[in-house]
Scaffold this motif. Structure first.
Motif, PDB file in Angstrom:
ATOM      1  N   GLY A   1     -22.032  33.869  12.778  1.00 50.34           N
ATOM      2  CA  GLY A   1     -22.010  33.596  14.195  1.00 50.34           C
ATOM      3  C   GLY A   1     -23.633  32.144  13.809  1.00 50.34           C
ATOM      4  N   TYR A   2     -23.663  31.253  12.544  1.00 49.36           N
ATOM      5  CA  TYR A   2     -24.118  30.559  12.850  1.00 49.36           C
ATOM      6  C   TYR A   2     -23.261  29.096  12.339  1.00 49.36           C
ATOM      7  N   LYS A   3     -24.586  28.013  12.565  1.00 52.40           N
ATOM      8  CA  LYS A   3     -23.796  26.585  12.779  1.00 52.40           C
ATOM      9  C   LYS A   3     -24.604  26.171  11.083  1.00 52.40           C
ATOM     10  N   THR A   4     -23.725  24.726  10.836  1.00 47.85           N
ATOM     11  CA  THR A   4     -23.982  24.329   9.982  1.00 47.85           C
ATOM     12  C   THR A   4     -24.420  23.214   9.559  1.00 47.85           C
ATOM     13  N   HIS A   5     -25.317  22.692   9.270  1.00 47.43           N
ATOM     14  CA  HIS A   5     -25.926  20.697   9.320  1.00 47.43           C
ATOM     15  C   HIS A   5     -26.459  20.283   7.678  1.00 47.43           C
ATOM     16  N   ILE A   6     -25.107  19.478   7.402  1.00 44.36           N
ATOM     17  CA  ILE A   6     -24.669  19.176   6.186  1.00 44.36           C
ATOM     18  C   ILE A   6     -25.488  17.886   5.831  1.00 44.36           C
ATOM     19  N   PHE A   7     -26.834  18.133   4.280  1.00 40.76           N
ATOM     20  CA  PHE A   7     -26.799  16.464   4.725  1.00 40.76           C
ATOM     21  C   PHE A   7     -26.000  16.647   3.147  1.00 40.76           C
ATOM     22  N   THR A   8     -25.518  15.595   2.765  1.00 42.41           N
ATOM     23  CA  THR A   8     -24.696  14.671   1.920  1.00 42.41           C
ATOM     24  C   THR A   8     -24.862  13.208   1.869  1.00 42.41           C
ATOM     25  N   PRO A   9     -25.165  13.067   0.535  1.00 46.87           N
ATOM     26  CA  PRO A   9     -24.457  11.341   0.258  1.00 46.87           C
ATOM     27  C   PRO A   9     -22.895  10.751   0.417  1.00 46.87           C
ATOM     28  N   GLU A  10     -22.177  11.857   0.523  1.00 42.98           N
ATOM     29  CA  GLU A  10     -20.867  11.571   0.551  1.00 42.98           C
ATOM     30  C   GLU A  10     -20.083  11.556   2.066  1.00 42.98           C
ATOM     31  N   GLN A  11     -19.354  10.122   2.425  1.00 44.99           N
ATOM     32  CA  GLN A  11     -18.795  10.088   3.110  1.00 44.99           C
ATOM     33  C   GLN A  11     -17.408  11.028   2.819  1.00 44.99           C
ATOM     34  N   ASN A  12     -16.701  12.251   4.456  1.00 47.43           N
ATOM     35  CA  ASN A  12     -15.988  13.020   4.137  1.00 47.43           C
ATOM     36  C   ASN A  12     -16.179  14.032   3.175  1.00 47.43           C
ATOM     37  N   SER A  13     -17.007  14.985   3.642  1.00 45.90           N
ATOM     38  CA  SER A  13     -17.680  15.880   1.925  1.00 45.90           C
ATOM     39  C   SER A  13     -16.404  17.361   2.663  1.00 45.90           C
ATOM     40  N   PRO A  14     -16.545  18.052   0.910  1.00 53.42           N
ATOM     41  CA  PRO A  14     -15.426  19.160   1.589  1.00 53.42           C
ATOM     42  C   PRO A  14     -16.545  20.195   2.706  1.00 53.42           C
TER      43      PRO A  14
ATOM     44  N   ILE B   1     -37.132  35.786  10.612  1.00 51.73           N
ATOM     45  CA  ILE B   1     -35.910  36.048  10.094  1.00 51.73           C
ATOM     46  C   ILE B   1     -34.885  35.039  10.927  1.00 51.73           C
ATOM     47  N   ILE B   2     -33.362  34.607  10.469  1.00 48.03           N
ATOM     48  CA  ILE B   2     -33.032  33.570  11.074  1.00 48.03           C
ATOM     49  C   ILE B   2     -32.246  33.542  11.438  1.00 48.03           C
ATOM     50  N   PRO B   3     -31.776  34.380  13.555  1.00 55.49           N
ATOM     51  CA  PRO B   3     -30.833  34.777  13.905  1.00 55.49           C
ATOM     52  C   PRO B   3     -29.814  33.825  13.959  1.00 55.49           C
ATOM     53  N   PRO B   4     -29.152  34.892  13.871  1.00 53.31           N
ATOM     54  CA  PRO B   4     -27.449  34.138  13.976  1.00 53.31           C
ATOM     55  C   PRO B   4     -27.510  32.750  15.828  1.00 53.31           C
ATOM     56  N   GLY B   5     -26.124  32.163  15.454  1.00 55.50           N
ATOM     57  CA  GLY B   5     -26.683  31.625  15.895  1.00 55.50           C
ATOM     58  C   GLY B   5     -27.910  30.084  16.289  1.00 55.50           C
ATOM     59  N   SER B   6     -27.866  29.960  15.147  1.00 58.71           N
ATOM     60  CA  SER B   6     -29.509  28.967  14.892  1.00 58.71           C
ATOM     61  C   SER B   6     -28.204  28.117  14.026  1.00 58.71           C
TER      62      SER B   6
END
Ligand code: AMP
Length: 367
Positions: free
Chosen positions: A35-48, A8-13
């Motif tokens: 309450g989660y954080k996100t990290h995006i992996f994309t080849p695009e600069q300034n992606s949505p 289980i990946i808890p909030p805050g992860s």
């Protein structure tokens, strides 16, 4: 070591999302609400997606060292875009839980695998044949007949990578136009309506599905979704059972969107599927207790699923290209729920946003 365990990946992860488009953006917003954080992996600069996420890695999908560093810095990995190389997914899976797993992406990446998989479960598809040369195309046109649609097996979306072949058309010209030797020919389905089902499957195998919706495409691009679809309860049940059967068979953890054609005789044929949130589920943001994006986050993080109950009828209208320039007029109607994706350039055919409109349950438009 395979990290795709039951954790289980808890909030805050931090949720790592591969792909930076609007689906990633709306997933990141839903993740933040829990309450989660996100990290995006994309080849695009300034992606949505990067505009609303805590972190972004900008690198190609096959950059092993960037992928490794990304995986080291997140707690679970998912996809808003499934056309990622196998080697990249394998690398990520060795470092962190990847949900849904590779087997789901692999099926959804390729129209041949997708159709073979559906057929192996006794689910119907349009008549189809693999074609990798002009001779094979000529033979397939003879077998399947016209009208038919020639499609690339991979990387097709929003009507791209497709050429229609009408009676009397020159197969050679269609072949040249497609410009790919990995293709399938599909017989044209004389459907009564196009519907889709989005099912969520939790880590313990429990499933919840959103109501069946009707989709209207223009030039191969989704224009409008009407929730619910105007179909019988029997068809509704069968459509949901079809999607859930597919999700179970592929051991999916996350969301599965399945596009289907319904024939006048009530036959259901699978068109395509995606193991992620889907444009035809955007109405759930305003029309359901739990949106598809929240449901996706819950499933991917190993939480229990939310109620997918539809509290209202809804119509979702995509804003394509210049449509979004009318935002002021759109928003001046207080019943319009406007969602914009933060894209700077309104290229023709590009999805810039959507509008959801709600109606009292049972009183929404039917067409
Ligand atoms: P796809 O990219 O395969 O989802 O195709 C986009 C749209 O083209 C579909 O949603 C349908 O409206 C139409 N289409 C695709 N394949 C077929 C088919 N075999 N028969 C009839 N219409 C199709």
């Amino acid at each position: 070591m395979n990290m795709n365990n039951q954790a289980i990946i808890p909030p805050g992860s931090t949720i790592g999302i591969i792909g930076g488009g609007q689906l990633g953006r709306m997933t990141a917003v839903a993740a933040a609400e829990l309450g989660y954080k996100t990290h995006i992996f994309t080849p695009e600069q300034n992606s949505p997606a990067s505009q609303v996420a805590e972190q972004t890695t900008v690198a190609p999908y096959d950059d092993a060292s960037a992928l490794k560093k990304f995986a080291d810095n997140v707690d679970v990995i998912t996809f808003e875009f499934e056309n990622v190389p196998a080697a990249s997914v394998k690398l990520l899976t060795e470092i962190k839980p990847v949900r849904p797993g590779w087997q789901c992406l692999e099926i959804a990446q390729d129209r041949i695998r997708e159709k073979t998989f559906a057929e192996s479960l006794g689910i119907k598809t349009a008549p189809w044949a693999e074609v990798s040369s002009i001779d094979e195309l000529t033979a397939a046109v003879k077998n399947i007949g016209t009208p038919a649609i020639l499609k690339t097996t991979r990387l097709g979306y929003d009507g791209k990578g497709q050429v229609r072949i009408n009676p009397g058309d020159d197969a050679g010209q269609a072949w040249a136009e497609l410009g790919s030797d990995a293709a399938i020919l599909e017989g044209f389905v004389d459907f009564q309506l196009e519907v889709s089902v989005i099912s969520a499957r939790a880590i313990d195998g429990k499933m919840e599905s959103f109501d069946v919706v009707q989709n209207h495409h223009i030039n191969g691009i989704l224009d409008t979704t009407i929730a619910p679809a105007d179909i019988s309860d029997e068809l509704r049940t069968r459509a949901i059972e079809t999607a859930e059967k597919m999700a179970t068979a592929m051991g999916l953890v996350g969301l599965l969107a399945v596009e289907m054609f319904i024939r006048p005789d009530g036959d259901i044929l699978i068109n395509e599927m995606a193991p992620r949130p889907h444009n035809s589920g955007h109405w759930t943001q305003d029309g359901c207790t739990t949106s598809q994006f929240e449901q996706f986050v819950r499933a991917v993080c190993g939480l229990s699923l939310g109620s997918p109950e539809r509290h209202s009828d809804a119509v979702m209208k995509n804003l394509i290209g210049k449509d979004a320039d009318d935002w002021e007029k759109i928003i001046s109607d207080g019943e319009n729920k406007l969602h914009l994706y933060g894209k700077a350039e309104a290229r023709p055919g590009r999805k810039m946003g959507h509008i959801n409109r709600l109606y009292k349950k049972g009183s929404g438009p039917k067409v």
